[in-house]
Design a protein around this motif. Structure first.
Motif, mmCIF file in Angstrom:
data_model
loop_
_atom_site.group_PDB
_atom_site.id
_atom_site.type_symbol
_atom_site.label_atom_id
_atom_site.label_comp_id
_atom_site.label_asym_id
_atom_site.label_seq_id
_atom_site.Cartn_x
_atom_site.Cartn_y
_atom_site.Cartn_z
ATOM 1 N N ALA A 255 41.068 4.696 13.562
ATOM 2 C CA ALA A 255 41.504 5.758 14.469
ATOM 3 C C ALA A 255 42.856 5.382 15.072
ATOM 4 O O ALA A 255 42.945 4.830 16.165
ATOM 5 C CB ALA A 255 40.464 5.993 15.555
ATOM 6 N N LEU A 256 43.906 5.675 14.342
ATOM 7 C CA LEU A 256 45.264 5.329 14.755
ATOM 8 C C LEU A 256 45.672 6.114 15.999
ATOM 9 O O LEU A 256 45.114 7.179 16.286
ATOM 10 C CB LEU A 256 46.233 5.619 13.607
ATOM 11 N N ALA A 305 52.531 -0.687 14.049
ATOM 12 C CA ALA A 305 52.522 -1.626 15.178
ATOM 13 C C ALA A 305 51.189 -1.565 15.910
ATOM 14 O O ALA A 305 50.632 -2.606 16.300
ATOM 15 C CB ALA A 305 53.674 -1.311 16.125
ATOM 16 N N PHE A 306 50.650 -0.350 16.085
ATOM 17 C CA PHE A 306 49.350 -0.183 16.737
ATOM 18 C C PHE A 306 48.253 -0.874 15.936
ATOM 19 O O PHE A 306 47.400 -1.584 16.486
ATOM 20 C CB PHE A 306 49.052 1.310 16.885
ATOM 21 N N TRP A 312 43.898 -5.295 12.896
ATOM 22 C CA TRP A 312 43.323 -4.657 11.708
ATOM 23 C C TRP A 312 44.029 -5.094 10.430
ATOM 24 O O TRP A 312 43.432 -5.010 9.355
ATOM 25 C CB TRP A 312 43.374 -3.134 11.850
ATOM 26 N N ASP A 313 45.292 -5.532 10.532
ATOM 27 C CA ASP A 313 45.969 -6.007 9.327
ATOM 28 C C ASP A 313 45.271 -7.241 8.767
ATOM 29 O O ASP A 313 45.071 -7.364 7.547
ATOM 30 C CB ASP A 313 47.438 -6.301 9.626
ATOM 31 N N VAL A 314 44.855 -8.148 9.644
ATOM 32 C CA VAL A 314 44.131 -9.347 9.224
ATOM 33 C C VAL A 314 42.753 -8.974 8.687
ATOM 34 O O VAL A 314 42.313 -9.463 7.635
ATOM 35 C CB VAL A 314 44.007 -10.334 10.400
ATOM 36 N N ASP A 315 42.070 -8.069 9.421
ATOM 37 C CA ASP A 315 40.735 -7.623 8.989
ATOM 38 C C ASP A 315 40.796 -6.941 7.626
ATOM 39 O O ASP A 315 39.914 -7.148 6.773
ATOM 40 C CB ASP A 315 40.146 -6.630 9.999
#
Length: 480
Positions: A255-256, A305-306, A312-315
């Motif tokens: 949910a951005l 960025a959000f 979430w990038d790592v996840d």
């Protein structure tokens, strides 16, 4: 030739649903009816047959009227790009981007377009049902207003005020609105109704009588909670009412902060074999996720960025390493690539940001927006489907050699070398029953739903629900 306006005591009191239900009820009575919302603020847009865009709620209301969506149904659409600024779309086309503090200066110019569109609809149909925006009680915004009483007074359209009892304080909502409105604006209100009552409506008889006594306005009924409302395309991402399920294919949508066209997910939410999670900020991507969807965004670099701020990038990288799948749609597709460049500052400050690096593509934002309905063929299954494009930016790179779909001879989207990461600019793909069935079959899930037929069934049920509990004849009789 006549019109009626539904305004609300606040945002999200159910105006869009009430207008959709009234439209379908009027259509069932044999009237030629059209929806109209002078000004909408939403990043959930629909492509129209005349090559523009309008709010998704007005597209649903057009469906309730058995009409194709048209830009006249929502002549001013505000699409938030930041907390203080938005893109201004007028009669389907981008006019400019503006800061909130500067927007009032545009309103006199926009009122001309609003009245022009309204006049065309009024001339073409027996009835136009108008939806307000926010609340007329926001009297600090009354000057140059084009969304509520400013429009109602200018066009001489009677208003029915809807209050949401599920929020509590509905007596104060309605009586308080009358208290703050000017004498001129109060004169436009022809009555009130109560929405979203849970339980026995007769328990509110005394409150209903009190509102009528204090305001002098006639009441048109108390509408009980409509349990199937979640099956209609949502105007707000928070309204996606996916049922709680313990099993099935676990689809997680991020949910951005500037999420756009999130109704892409509605058909999945209705599939019994799917468990849909709308993942809000501060929550990790669950380890049992099967597919992570990166949805559309009105600000791709801002939402990158959000996304990173939530971790979430790592996840997502860990999810792919575990064998999970990811699908990016439009802005989400752009985020999956190696870079997103906006040299002209179309969505914000000029610059380039690194993408998530899960697809070998690069995106450059361009000034021209692509708005088109599209017929495509899914490359992995050979299934034809309908979708639509509504985006700026062009993406290219090695993974485009493995397209997600083809549009005629043109490759569309991209797929990673391992086949687990896909991206596409095509919205609305899951509404196509054949595509949804083929896509779910790839994960071992049998599709059971017929989405468009389901929406039609719910609209008919909503009209019957409103006919049962509201004075529909009285409401339609107000129109002038």
């Amino acid at each position: 030739m006549t019109a009626l306006m539904i305004q609300g005591t606040g945002s999200n009191v159910g105006k869009s649903m009430l207008v959709a239900g009234l439209c379908r009820a009027a259509r069932r009575r044999g009237l030629s009816v059209a929806p109209f919302k002078p000004q909408n603020m939403s990043n959930n847009a629909a492509v129209t047959a005349d090559g523009g865009e309008i709010g998704r709620a007005q597209a649903l209301q057009a469906l309730a009227c058995e009409l194709p969506p048209h830009t006249d149904m929502n002549p001013v659409l505000l699409k938030p790009e930041t907390d203080t600024g938005a893109q201004v779309v007028v009669q389907g086309k981008r006019l400019t981007s503006t800061r909130a503090r500067d927007y009032p200066h545009l309103k006199p110019r926009l009122m001309a377009a609003v009245q022009e569109s309204f006049a065309r609809l009024r001339a073409a149909h027996d009835l136009v049902i108008v939806e307000g925006a926010g609340s007329p009680a926001e009297v600090n915004l009354r000057r140059n207003d084009i969304a509520n009483m400013g429009f109602a007074c200018a066009a001489d359209v009677p208003v029915v005020l809807a209050g949401d009892i599920d929020r509590g304080g509905v007596i104060a909502q309605i009586v308080g609105t009358q208290a703050v409105l000017s004498e001129e604006d109060n004169a436009m209100i022809a009555g009130f109704l109560i929405n979203r009552f849970r339980g026995d409506p007769s328990l509110f008889d005394d409150g209903y009588a009190l509102i009528a006594d204090r305001t002098g306005w006639p009441g048109f009924g108390v509408l009980p909670w409509f349990p199937d409302a979640w099956k209609l395309p949502a105007e707000d991402a928070l309204d996606i009412g996916a049922p709680e399920r313990s099993g099935g294919l676990h689809v997680v949508c991020l949910a951005l902060s500037r999420i756009a066209n999130f109704d892409d997910l509605d058909p999945l939410a209705q599939e019994e074999g799917v468990r849909l999670t709308m993942l809000g900020p501060g929550r990790a991507i669950p380890g049992d996720a099967d597919v992570v969807i990166l949805p559309g965004s009105k600000s791709t670099r801002g939402d990158l960025a959000f996304l990173r701020a939530q971790g979430w990038d790592v996840d997502l990288a860990a999810h792919i390493r575990r064998g999970g799948h990811a699908l990016g749609i439009c802005g989400g597709y752009q985020m999956l690539g190696r870079s997103v460049a906006d040299p002209d500052g179309i969505e914000g400050a000029p610059g380039t940001d690194p993408g998530l690096g899960l697809l070998e593509i690069d995106t450059v934002m361009t000034g021209d927006k692509r708005l088109t309905e599209t017929r495509a063929v899914h490359a992995a299954t050979g299934t034809g489907f309908h979708g639509y494009e509504i985006h700026i930016g062009r993406s290219d790179g090695p993974d485009r050699a493995r397209p997600f779909a083809t549009v005629g001879p043109r490759p569309e989207g991209a797929v990673s070398a391992n086949g687990r990461v896909c991206g596409s600019y095509l919205h609305g793909m899951f509404r196509d029953d054949a595509f949804r069935a083929a896509w779910l079959a790839g994960f071992g899930v049998q599709a059971a739903g017929r989405y468009d037929a389901s929406v039609e069934t719910v609209l008919d049920a909503l009209a019957r629900h409103m006919e049962t509990h509201l004075d529909i004849g009285g409401l339609l009789g107000l129109a002038r």
